[in-house]
Motif scaffolding. Structure first.
Motif, PDB file in Angstrom:
ATOM      1  N   PHE A  71      24.797 -32.962 -45.499  1.00 15.57           N
ATOM      2  CA  PHE A  71      23.876 -31.955 -46.009  1.00 15.57           C
ATOM      3  C   PHE A  71      22.666 -32.638 -46.631  1.00 15.57           C
ATOM      4  N   GLN A  72      21.620 -31.851 -46.821  1.00 16.12           N
ATOM      5  CA  GLN A  72      20.294 -32.370 -47.137  1.00 16.12           C
ATOM      6  C   GLN A  72      20.279 -33.363 -48.300  1.00 16.12           C
ATOM      7  N   SER A  73      20.842 -32.991 -49.446  1.00 16.37           N
ATOM      8  CA  SER A  73      20.729 -33.844 -50.627  1.00 16.37           C
ATOM      9  C   SER A  73      21.630 -35.072 -50.561  1.00 16.37           C
ATOM     10  N   ALA A  74      22.593 -35.102 -49.621  1.00 16.47           N
ATOM     11  CA  ALA A  74      23.460 -36.268 -49.485  1.00 16.47           C
ATOM     12  C   ALA A  74      22.908 -37.292 -48.505  1.00 16.47           C
ATOM     13  N   ILE A  75      21.885 -36.906 -47.744  1.00 21.64           N
ATOM     14  CA  ILE A  75      21.366 -37.822 -46.732  1.00 21.64           C
ATOM     15  C   ILE A  75      20.767 -39.066 -47.367  1.00 21.64           C
ATOM     16  N   HIS A  76      19.830 -38.871 -48.328  1.00 23.25           N
ATOM     17  CA  HIS A  76      19.146 -40.053 -48.868  1.00 23.25           C
ATOM     18  C   HIS A  76      19.976 -40.761 -49.921  1.00 23.25           C
ATOM     19  N   THR A  77      20.943 -40.087 -50.551  1.00 22.97           N
ATOM     20  CA  THR A  77      21.733 -40.728 -51.600  1.00 22.97           C
ATOM     21  C   THR A  77      23.017 -41.370 -51.091  1.00 22.97           C
ATOM     22  N   LEU A  78      23.613 -40.815 -50.051  1.00 24.00           N
ATOM     23  CA  LEU A  78      24.888 -41.330 -49.549  1.00 24.00           C
ATOM     24  C   LEU A  78      24.784 -41.870 -48.118  1.00 24.00           C
ATOM     25  N   ALA A  79      24.257 -41.038 -47.218  1.00 29.09           N
ATOM     26  CA  ALA A  79      24.315 -41.399 -45.801  1.00 29.09           C
ATOM     27  C   ALA A  79      23.381 -42.543 -45.440  1.00 29.09           C
ATOM     28  N   VAL A  80      22.123 -42.458 -45.834  1.00 28.38           N
ATOM     29  CA  VAL A  80      21.153 -43.501 -45.445  1.00 28.38           C
ATOM     30  C   VAL A  80      21.550 -44.879 -45.977  1.00 28.38           C
ATOM     31  N   PRO A  81      21.963 -45.022 -47.251  1.00 26.75           N
ATOM     32  CA  PRO A  81      22.401 -46.353 -47.699  1.00 26.75           C
ATOM     33  C   PRO A  81      23.564 -46.916 -46.890  1.00 26.75           C
ATOM     34  N   VAL A  82      24.509 -46.052 -46.526  1.00 24.54           N
ATOM     35  CA  VAL A  82      25.655 -46.516 -45.734  1.00 24.54           C
ATOM     36  C   VAL A  82      25.205 -46.938 -44.337  1.00 24.54           C
ATOM     37  N   VAL A  83      24.373 -46.113 -43.700  1.00 28.87           N
ATOM     38  CA  VAL A  83      23.892 -46.442 -42.354  1.00 28.87           C
ATOM     39  C   VAL A  83      23.086 -47.740 -42.371  1.00 28.87           C
ATOM     40  N   SER A 130       9.258 -19.763 -59.976  1.00 27.06           N
ATOM     41  CA  SER A 130      10.648 -19.340 -59.858  1.00 27.06           C
ATOM     42  C   SER A 130      11.531 -20.295 -60.656  1.00 27.06           C
ATOM     43  N   ILE A 131      12.801 -19.919 -60.777  1.00 29.02           N
ATOM     44  CA  ILE A 131      13.838 -20.817 -61.251  1.00 29.02           C
ATOM     45  C   ILE A 131      14.891 -20.894 -60.149  1.00 29.02           C
ATOM     46  N   ALA A 132      15.807 -21.831 -60.252  1.00 31.12           N
ATOM     47  CA  ALA A 132      16.794 -21.997 -59.183  1.00 31.12           C
ATOM     48  C   ALA A 132      18.061 -22.622 -59.723  1.00 31.12           C
ATOM     49  N   LEU A 133      19.136 -22.404 -58.998  1.00 30.11           N
ATOM     50  CA  LEU A 133      20.355 -23.181 -59.179  1.00 30.11           C
ATOM     51  C   LEU A 133      20.417 -24.193 -58.053  1.00 30.11           C
ATOM     52  N   LEU A 134      20.587 -25.466 -58.416  1.00 30.34           N
ATOM     53  CA  LEU A 134      20.666 -26.530 -57.419  1.00 30.34           C
ATOM     54  C   LEU A 134      21.764 -27.507 -57.811  1.00 30.34           C
ATOM     55  N   PRO A 135      22.332 -28.195 -56.824  1.00 32.36           N
ATOM     56  CA  PRO A 135      23.191 -29.330 -57.165  1.00 32.36           C
ATOM     57  C   PRO A 135      22.358 -30.395 -57.863  1.00 32.36           C
ATOM     58  N   ASP A 136      22.899 -31.036 -58.873  1.00 28.76           N
ATOM     59  CA  ASP A 136      22.135 -32.067 -59.583  1.00 28.76           C
ATOM     60  C   ASP A 136      21.685 -33.170 -58.626  1.00 28.76           C
ATOM     61  N   LEU A 137      22.491 -33.442 -57.619  1.00 32.41           N
ATOM     62  CA  LEU A 137      22.153 -34.462 -56.628  1.00 32.41           C
ATOM     63  C   LEU A 137      20.866 -34.129 -55.894  1.00 32.41           C
ATOM     64  N   ALA A 138      20.525 -32.834 -55.798  1.00 33.60           N
ATOM     65  CA  ALA A 138      19.347 -32.408 -55.044  1.00 33.60           C
ATOM     66  C   ALA A 138      18.074 -32.439 -55.868  1.00 33.60           C
ATOM     67  N   VAL A 139      18.181 -32.654 -57.187  1.00 36.46           N
ATOM     68  CA  VAL A 139      17.000 -32.597 -58.045  1.00 36.46           C
ATOM     69  C   VAL A 139      16.283 -33.940 -58.005  1.00 36.46           C
ATOM     70  N   ASP A 140      15.198 -33.992 -57.251  1.00 39.66           N
ATOM     71  CA  ASP A 140      14.387 -35.199 -57.134  1.00 39.66           C
ATOM     72  C   ASP A 140      13.600 -35.375 -58.433  1.00 39.66           C
ATOM     73  N   ARG A 141      13.819 -36.489 -59.117  1.00 42.32           N
ATOM     74  CA  ARG A 141      13.223 -36.691 -60.435  1.00 42.32           C
ATOM     75  C   ARG A 141      11.710 -36.927 -60.388  1.00 42.32           C
ATOM     76  N   ARG A 142      11.137 -36.982 -59.206  1.00 42.62           N
ATOM     77  CA  ARG A 142       9.682 -37.102 -59.104  1.00 42.62           C
ATOM     78  C   ARG A 142       8.997 -35.775 -59.418  1.00 42.62           C
ATOM     79  N   TYR A 143       9.750 -34.684 -59.382  1.00 44.34           N
ATOM     80  CA  TYR A 143       9.165 -33.381 -59.670  1.00 44.34           C
ATOM     81  C   TYR A 143       9.242 -33.088 -61.168  1.00 44.34           C
TER      82      TYR A 143
END
Length: 307
Positions: free
Chosen positions: A99-111, A240-253
């Motif tokens: 899923f989207q937020s796991a790609i750059h944090t989990l999948a890409v480093p492993v690949v 707006s406001i939103a509910l998001l997984p913490d993993l999806a919150v890009d700290r650059r924003y």
């Protein structure tokens, strides 16, 4: 002689439910899928499909063959990989869905790590949300998926093997310019706010609706995005406001997050099909995900507070 490609179509019909869905998934016409399944019936000399109204469903024999087909195709993949790689190095293609937020944090480093260590291993990375990845895994279009195990609309059953990777809290996300009380968020206090939601029937859209309704209100939807970065941009702008997984919150924003007063966590796991021997290449990817050195950071990262 059973044709592997036609077996794959039958297996997809078991997973997806309709000829039209199989055709769309396989980039074919519905009539072509029907013709190929008819050929498979002729090859097996067995009635595999029966019509119910305007739809078709698998007969008991068709259901048996569809369930066995996945194991047959997995075994063929294993043999093919063994023949191509009579060395100690894993070889071949592994399709990894995440899923989207796991790609750059989990999948890409492993690949990236595997690419440097195993030059004959090819890992194809697919962006698949939980409602897409589970059918893709069951249908044979993915070999390993990273998903959230609490996606109740498509539960993980005994046909799948689950390897827990991390726990990720769900947080409230808002612009720092919006008056957001400090401390854990009580959702009922945000009943009048505009909400950013994911696309309908997705994991976060369904979870947000359920949590808001359990808090006694229907969220006023200001936007729907399939991309978390677009959601964060909308929230950052104060729209707006939103509910998001913490993993999806890009700290650059420029946003603030709040833990929920009634905590909600999702368990992130790698999942493979159970009951068939894992190819060496698939097992290597699974092991690399399990040993991901960055995974603990997903659990320990605190939610941001406004100054």
């Amino acid at each position: 002689m059973l044709n592997p490609w036609r077996l794959g179509l039958l297996s997809r019909l078991d997973t997806l439910g309709t000829i039209r869905a199989v055709a769309q998934d396989a980039n074919m016409s519905a009539s072509s899928v029907s013709q190929q399944l008819a050929v498979l019936e002729a090859e097996t000399r067995t009635r595999l499909l029966e019509r119910t109204g305007r739809r078709v469903r698998l007969t008991p024999a068709g259901l048996l063959l569809a369930r066995r087909a996945r194991a047959i195709l997995d075994h063929m993949d294993t043999v093919e990989a063994e023949l191509r790689g009579l060395t100690e190095d894993p070889v071949g293609l592994v399709r990894l869905g995440a899923f989207q937020s796991a790609i750059h944090t989990l999948a890409v480093p492993v690949v990236t790590r595997l690419a440097g260590a195993y030059p004959h291993l090819e890992v194809q990375l697919l962006e698949l949300e939980p409602h897409e990845s589970i059918p893709a895994l069951r249908g044979g279009d993915a070999d390993v998926i990273i998903t959230a195990t609490d996606f109740v609309e498509l539960p993980l059953g005994p046909d799948l093997e689950i390897v827990p990777l991390a726990t990720d809290p769900i947080v409230l996300v808002a612009s720092p310019d919006r008056p957001v009380p400090r401390g854990p968020a009580v959702l009922s206090a945000y009943a009048g706010e505009p909400w950013a939601l994911d696309v309908p029937q997705s994991y976060m859209a369904n979870l947000t609706l359920r949590l808001c309704r359990e808090s006694g209100f229907e969220p006023r939807v200001a936007c729907r995005f399939s991309n978390y970065l677009m959601t964060l941009q909308h929230v950052e702008a104060g729209l707006s406001i939103a509910l998001l997984p913490d993993l999806a919150v890009d700290r650059r924003y420029r946003v603030v997050t709040r833990e929920l007063a009634m905590p909600v966590n999702r368990t992130i796991a790698a999942v493979v099909r159970r009951g068939s021997p894992l190819r060496a290449a698939v097992n290597l990817v699974l092991t690399a995900l399990r040993q991901q050195p960055d995974a603990p950071a997903l659990v320990d990262r605190p939610a941001q507070e406004a100054d």
